[in-house]
Write a protein that holds these residues in place. Structure first.
Motif, short mmCIF file in Angstrom:
data_model
loop_
_atom_site.label_atom_id
_atom_site.label_comp_id
_atom_site.label_asym_id
_atom_site.label_seq_id
_atom_site.Cartn_x
_atom_site.Cartn_y
_atom_site.Cartn_z
N GLY A 19 79.30 51.16 46.77
CA GLY A 19 79.99 50.07 47.46
C GLY A 19 80.83 50.51 48.64
N SER A 20 80.54 51.70 49.19
CA SER A 20 81.36 52.16 50.32
C SER A 20 80.83 51.65 51.66
CB SER A 20 81.47 53.69 50.33
OG SER A 20 80.19 54.27 50.34
N GLY A 21 79.69 50.98 51.64
CA GLY A 21 79.15 50.37 52.88
C GLY A 21 78.21 51.26 53.65
N LYS A 22 77.63 52.27 52.99
CA LYS A 22 76.75 53.23 53.69
C LYS A 22 75.54 52.53 54.32
CE LYS A 22 76.61 55.75 49.81
NZ LYS A 22 75.44 55.14 49.33
N SER A 23 74.85 51.70 53.55
CA SER A 23 73.60 51.14 54.07
C SER A 23 73.85 50.22 55.28
CB SER A 23 72.80 50.42 52.98
OG SER A 23 73.65 49.61 52.25
N THR A 24 74.95 49.48 55.25
CA THR A 24 75.29 48.61 56.39
C THR A 24 75.50 49.46 57.64
OG1 THR A 24 76.46 47.18 54.85
CG2 THR A 24 76.99 46.88 57.17
N GLN A 25 76.26 50.54 57.50
CA GLN A 25 76.58 51.38 58.67
C GLN A 25 75.36 52.18 59.15
OE1 GLN A 25 79.17 51.11 60.55
NE2 GLN A 25 80.12 49.60 59.20
N ILE A 26 74.48 52.54 58.24
CA ILE A 26 73.26 53.25 58.65
C ILE A 26 72.41 52.32 59.53
CG2 ILE A 26 71.04 54.12 57.76
CD1 ILE A 26 72.64 55.41 55.47
N ALA A 27 72.30 51.07 59.12
CA ALA A 27 71.50 50.11 59.90
C ALA A 27 72.10 49.92 61.30
CB ALA A 27 71.42 48.78 59.16
N THR A 95 59.66 66.49 65.21
CA THR A 95 59.25 65.68 66.36
C THR A 95 60.45 65.12 67.12
OG1 THR A 95 59.14 63.63 65.09
CG2 THR A 95 57.13 64.98 65.15
N GLY A 96 61.65 65.56 66.78
CA GLY A 96 62.84 65.14 67.53
C GLY A 96 63.48 63.86 67.04
N THR A 97 63.05 63.40 65.88
CA THR A 97 63.57 62.13 65.34
C THR A 97 64.99 62.30 64.78
OG1 THR A 97 61.34 61.43 64.78
CG2 THR A 97 63.11 60.37 63.54
N TYR A 98 65.78 61.23 64.90
CA TYR A 98 67.09 61.19 64.24
C TYR A 98 66.86 60.64 62.84
CZ TYR A 98 69.73 62.28 68.38
OH TYR A 98 70.26 62.94 69.44
N VAL A 99 67.22 61.45 61.85
CA VAL A 99 67.05 61.02 60.46
C VAL A 99 68.41 60.64 59.90
CG1 VAL A 99 66.23 61.66 58.16
CG2 VAL A 99 65.05 62.55 60.20
N LEU A 100 68.52 59.40 59.44
CA LEU A 100 69.77 58.91 58.86
C LEU A 100 69.55 58.78 57.36
CD1 LEU A 100 70.58 56.07 61.43
CD2 LEU A 100 70.95 58.55 61.65
N SER A 101 70.26 59.59 56.60
CA SER A 101 70.01 59.63 55.16
C SER A 101 71.17 59.03 54.37
CB SER A 101 69.77 61.09 54.75
OG SER A 101 69.53 61.14 53.37
N ASP A 102 70.82 58.06 53.54
CA ASP A 102 71.80 57.46 52.63
C ASP A 102 71.90 58.40 51.44
OD1 ASP A 102 73.23 55.89 50.85
OD2 ASP A 102 72.19 54.05 51.40
N ARG A 103 72.87 59.29 51.48
CA ARG A 103 73.10 60.39 50.53
C ARG A 103 72.18 61.58 50.83
NH1 ARG A 103 76.56 58.85 46.86
NH2 ARG A 103 76.72 56.70 46.20
N PHE A 104 72.69 62.77 50.51
CA PHE A 104 71.91 64.02 50.60
C PHE A 104 72.54 65.00 49.63
CE2 PHE A 104 69.98 67.63 53.15
CZ PHE A 104 68.67 67.23 52.97
N LEU A 105 72.45 66.30 49.89
CA LEU A 105 72.86 67.26 48.86
C LEU A 105 74.32 67.17 48.43
CD1 LEU A 105 72.94 70.92 50.30
CD2 LEU A 105 73.56 68.87 51.57
#
Ligand code: TMP
Length: 215
Positions: A19-27, A95-105
């Protein structure tokens, strides 16, 4: 399988409690980057591949999941991450893409290492074995007080809360504190933002931080 290529894109991970709002901010960040003409890929953990989604189901939704020990949980998250890195993230970065990850290590460091109290050395070793040389260029933590996190879980859970969401306030307090300690220990990679600010203010702060990275 070792990763053969040096990444050229950027990996930006978002972390924080439920509920910290990660997915909203990633979009929102994806839109800013796309407006500048960048290729953007958004992904989530655990998941983002067919294998990863099946693992997610075992960890989060399996009705027998309550029997799962913390070590198994750690390996399952790491397995989903290893697959995601090799199948999706590394090829995109090349390929130079920006990857936005909702959580990682860092989620494993905090949830399994700190909140579940697993020893830090094996957690770090497993984390690094899973990601190879693919580390986030920037990690944004959306920090919300535990009560806010719990209230948002209750609001969101229209049906039964999942296995992780059923954890108690003490667990989520450890998660929050864990992220803050981690961010302090690696200030060059982490940026903490107050997740209780209005959405637009968080969006502005995220974009300001990312612009510094890509300048
Ligand atoms: P999500 O609901 O934010 O997608 O995350 C799924 C749950 O899994 C959440 O409670 C955090 C937890 N998690 C871990 O405990 N360790 C991990 O390594 C990851 C990626 C997630």
């Amino acid at each position: 399988m070792p990763l053969k290529h040096t990444p050229t894109g950027k990996l930006i991970s978002f972390e924080g409690s439920e509920g910290s709002g990660k997915s909203t901010q990633i979009a929102k960040l994806a839109k800013h980057l796309q407006l500048l003409g960048h290729e953007v890929l958004t992904t989530r953990e655990p998941g983002g591949t067919e294998i990863g989604e099946q693992i997610r189901n075992i960890i989060v939704h399996n009705s027998r999941g309550d029997e799962m020990c913390a070590e198994t949980e750690l390996f399952l998250f790491a397995a989903a991450r290893a697959q995601l890195v090799r199948q999706v993230i590394a090829p995109a970065l090349i390929t130079g893409t920006y990857v936005l990850s909702d959580r990682f290590l860092d989620s494993s460091t905090v949830y399994q290492g700190i909140a579940r109290n697993l020893a830090s050395d094996p957690v770090q070793q497993i984390n690094h074995f899973a990601v190879g040389n693919v580390m986030p260029d920037l990690t944004i933590i959306l920090d919300v007080p535990t009560e806010v996190s719990l209230a948002r879980i209750r609001l969101r859970a229209s049906d039964i809360p999942d296995r992780m969401e059923r954890e108690n306030a003490e667990f989520f307090a450890k998660v929050r504190e864990g992220y803050l300690v981690l961010a302090k220990s690696i200030p060059s990679r982490f940026h903490v933002i107050d997740g209780t600010l209005p959405e637009a203010a968080i969006e502005k702060e995220v974009w300001k931080t990312v612009q510094k990275l890509i300048a």
